[in-house]
Design a protein around this motif. Sequence first.
Motif, PDB file in Angstrom:
ATOM      1  N   PRO A  56      -8.933   2.539 -74.386  1.00 61.98           N
ATOM      2  CA  PRO A  56      -9.327   1.676 -75.501  1.00 61.98           C
ATOM      3  C   PRO A  56      -8.576   2.061 -76.771  1.00 61.98           C
ATOM      4  O   PRO A  56      -8.296   3.236 -77.001  1.00 61.98           O
ATOM      5  N   GLY A  57      -8.216   1.079 -77.577  1.00 55.73           N
ATOM      6  CA  GLY A  57      -7.435   1.382 -78.771  1.00 55.73           C
ATOM      7  C   GLY A  57      -6.005   1.700 -78.399  1.00 55.73           C
ATOM      8  O   GLY A  57      -5.336   0.934 -77.701  1.00 55.73           O
ATOM      9  N   MET A  58      -5.517   2.850 -78.826  1.00 52.55           N
ATOM     10  CA  MET A  58      -4.168   3.285 -78.473  1.00 52.55           C
ATOM     11  C   MET A  58      -4.075   3.524 -76.971  1.00 52.55           C
ATOM     12  O   MET A  58      -4.911   4.201 -76.395  1.00 52.55           O
ATOM     13  N   ASP A  59      -3.053   2.954 -76.319  1.00 48.84           N
ATOM     14  CA  ASP A  59      -2.927   3.168 -74.874  1.00 48.84           C
ATOM     15  C   ASP A  59      -2.183   4.464 -74.576  1.00 48.84           C
ATOM     16  O   ASP A  59      -1.705   5.160 -75.481  1.00 48.84           O
ATOM     17  N   GLY A  60      -2.107   4.781 -73.289  1.00 49.22           N
ATOM     18  CA  GLY A  60      -1.493   6.034 -72.888  1.00 49.22           C
ATOM     19  C   GLY A  60      -0.011   6.133 -73.212  1.00 49.22           C
ATOM     20  O   GLY A  60       0.493   7.211 -73.528  1.00 49.22           O
ATOM     21  N   PHE A  61       0.700   5.015 -73.147  1.00 47.21           N
ATOM     22  CA  PHE A  61       2.132   5.025 -73.467  1.00 47.21           C
ATOM     23  C   PHE A  61       2.353   5.479 -74.911  1.00 47.21           C
ATOM     24  O   PHE A  61       3.195   6.331 -75.194  1.00 47.21           O
ATOM     25  N   GLU A  62       1.597   4.884 -75.834  1.00 44.47           N
ATOM     26  CA  GLU A  62       1.761   5.215 -77.248  1.00 44.47           C
ATOM     27  C   GLU A  62       1.285   6.644 -77.521  1.00 44.47           C
ATOM     28  O   GLU A  62       1.869   7.345 -78.354  1.00 44.47           O
ATOM     29  N   TYR A  63       0.238   7.064 -76.825  1.00 47.17           N
ATOM     30  CA  TYR A  63      -0.220   8.448 -76.976  1.00 47.17           C
ATOM     31  C   TYR A  63       0.911   9.421 -76.632  1.00 47.17           C
ATOM     32  O   TYR A  63       1.171  10.378 -77.369  1.00 47.17           O
ATOM     33  N   ILE A  64       1.578   9.175 -75.507  1.00 46.30           N
ATOM     34  CA  ILE A  64       2.657  10.069 -75.079  1.00 46.30           C
ATOM     35  C   ILE A  64       3.770  10.085 -76.122  1.00 46.30           C
ATOM     36  O   ILE A  64       4.279  11.140 -76.500  1.00 46.30           O
ATOM     37  N   ARG A  65       4.155   8.900 -76.605  1.00 44.58           N
ATOM     38  CA  ARG A  65       5.228   8.834 -77.599  1.00 44.58           C
ATOM     39  C   ARG A  65       4.862   9.612 -78.866  1.00 44.58           C
ATOM     40  O   ARG A  65       5.695  10.347 -79.415  1.00 44.58           O
ATOM     41  N   GLN A  66       3.625   9.441 -79.332  1.00 44.85           N
ATOM     42  CA  GLN A  66       3.225  10.129 -80.560  1.00 44.85           C
ATOM     43  C   GLN A  66       3.133  11.635 -80.364  1.00 44.85           C
ATOM     44  O   GLN A  66       3.566  12.416 -81.215  1.00 44.85           O
ATOM     45  N   LEU A  67       2.576  12.058 -79.229  1.00 43.40           N
ATOM     46  CA  LEU A  67       2.460  13.494 -78.974  1.00 43.40           C
ATOM     47  C   LEU A  67       3.831  14.134 -78.849  1.00 43.40           C
ATOM     48  O   LEU A  67       4.051  15.258 -79.319  1.00 43.40           O
ATOM     49  N   ARG A  68       4.775  13.430 -78.245  1.00 42.41           N
ATOM     50  CA  ARG A  68       6.104  13.979 -78.022  1.00 42.41           C
ATOM     51  C   ARG A  68       6.897  14.187 -79.312  1.00 42.41           C
ATOM     52  O   ARG A  68       7.909  14.881 -79.313  1.00 42.41           O
ATOM     53  N   ARG A  69       6.446  13.627 -80.412  1.00 39.65           N
ATOM     54  CA  ARG A  69       7.156  13.811 -81.675  1.00 39.65           C
ATOM     55  C   ARG A  69       7.135  15.265 -82.133  1.00 39.65           C
ATOM     56  O   ARG A  69       8.058  15.709 -82.826  1.00 39.65           O
ATOM     57  N   ASP A  70       6.092  15.995 -81.748  1.00 41.26           N
ATOM     58  CA  ASP A  70       5.995  17.371 -82.231  1.00 41.26           C
ATOM     59  C   ASP A  70       5.400  18.341 -81.217  1.00 41.26           C
ATOM     60  O   ASP A  70       4.988  19.435 -81.569  1.00 41.26           O
ATOM     61  N   ASP A  71       5.350  17.949 -79.943  1.00 40.18           N
ATOM     62  CA  ASP A  71       4.728  18.814 -78.945  1.00 40.18           C
ATOM     63  C   ASP A  71       5.428  18.617 -77.603  1.00 40.18           C
ATOM     64  O   ASP A  71       5.574  17.487 -77.136  1.00 40.18           O
ATOM     65  N   ASP A  72       5.864  19.718 -76.984  1.00 38.70           N
ATOM     66  CA  ASP A  72       6.541  19.615 -75.687  1.00 38.70           C
ATOM     67  C   ASP A  72       5.631  20.024 -74.538  1.00 38.70           C
ATOM     68  O   ASP A  72       6.091  20.374 -73.448  1.00 38.70           O
ATOM     69  N   VAL A  73       4.307  19.968 -74.758  1.00 42.30           N
ATOM     70  CA  VAL A  73       3.356  20.304 -73.707  1.00 42.30           C
ATOM     71  C   VAL A  73       3.606  19.439 -72.469  1.00 42.30           C
ATOM     72  O   VAL A  73       3.916  18.252 -72.595  1.00 42.30           O
ATOM     73  N   PRO A  74       3.509  19.997 -71.269  1.00 38.01           N
ATOM     74  CA  PRO A  74       3.664  19.174 -70.056  1.00 38.01           C
ATOM     75  C   PRO A  74       2.591  18.087 -69.999  1.00 38.01           C
ATOM     76  O   PRO A  74       1.402  18.366 -70.158  1.00 38.01           O
ATOM     77  N   ILE A  75       3.031  16.854 -69.780  1.00 46.03           N
ATOM     78  CA  ILE A  75       2.133  15.699 -69.719  1.00 46.03           C
ATOM     79  C   ILE A  75       2.207  15.078 -68.338  1.00 46.03           C
ATOM     80  O   ILE A  75       3.295  14.729 -67.862  1.00 46.03           O
ATOM     81  N   VAL A  76       1.052  14.927 -67.687  1.00 45.26           N
ATOM     82  CA  VAL A  76       0.962  14.261 -66.400  1.00 45.26           C
ATOM     83  C   VAL A  76       0.129  12.997 -66.571  1.00 45.26           C
ATOM     84  O   VAL A  76      -1.008  13.059 -67.043  1.00 45.26           O
ATOM     85  N   VAL A  77       0.690  11.856 -66.215  1.00 40.51           N
ATOM     86  CA  VAL A  77      -0.060  10.602 -66.228  1.00 40.51           C
ATOM     87  C   VAL A  77      -0.892  10.526 -64.951  1.00 40.51           C
ATOM     88  O   VAL A  77      -0.381  10.776 -63.859  1.00 40.51           O
ATOM     89  N   VAL A  78      -2.172  10.199 -65.114  1.00 40.93           N
ATOM     90  CA  VAL A  78      -3.062   9.993 -63.977  1.00 40.93           C
ATOM     91  C   VAL A  78      -3.596   8.573 -64.114  1.00 40.93           C
ATOM     92  O   VAL A  78      -4.439   8.286 -64.962  1.00 40.93           O
TER      93      VAL A  78
END
Length: 224
Positions: A56-78
């Motif tokens: 709801p609201g921001m989707d997962g695609f946009e979340y990943i893009r925003q997080l990647r601006r300043d964080d290289d944490v491993p991200i797994v889409v489920v």
Amino acid sequence: MTAVLVIEDDDRIRLALLLALEEEGYRAYGVATAEEGLQRQRADPADNVLVDLMLPGMDGFEYIRQLRRDDDVPIVVVSARDDTHDIVAALEAGADDYVVKPVAIKELSARLRALRRRGRAGTTPVSSHVVGELEVSPEEGEVRRAGRIVPVTRTEFRLLCELAEHVGRVLSRRQLLQRVWGYDTGDERLVDVHVGRLRQKIEDDPANPRHLVTLRGLGYKLQR
């Protein structure tokens, strides 16, 4: 203890994932929205992030893009979405891996462990590799092109290091999947998408690459 942040709006799925991850030995905590996920990760960084795409609201695609601006944490889409377009879009946004629901927790746990292993692997001192104007420095964790730092994700860096360590040699998608992602059974599109992202960053003309080339039916190689 490895911490995992789960971003899933379905309460039952989120709770099931949290309980299963805790049984596997992780410290797991969850939120229902991407906005909460951004706040939580920035306030209390997890070692891995699991994120659904349909939120709801921001989707997962946009979340990943925003997080990647300043964080290289491993991200797994489920996600329940297994369309090629969705998988490619998520990887291009900056995700490291993609798992389709329903989730087999043992497989998910194995992938999380692989992500952590390859995150630590880059700390071993190794001499730099120079390919044309490109310099890959495993010890420093940096990629430079004509002397300027190229921003790459953790996965892109590991992939480029693997290719640079075997410069001039062809590595199959399966070999790269095993050496970079840490498992033999997986979607080879992971390799293709990350190669495409690297070309955008290191090639003058990504559509006609000079250094990171494809050998049809064989795989990829880095050449001088």
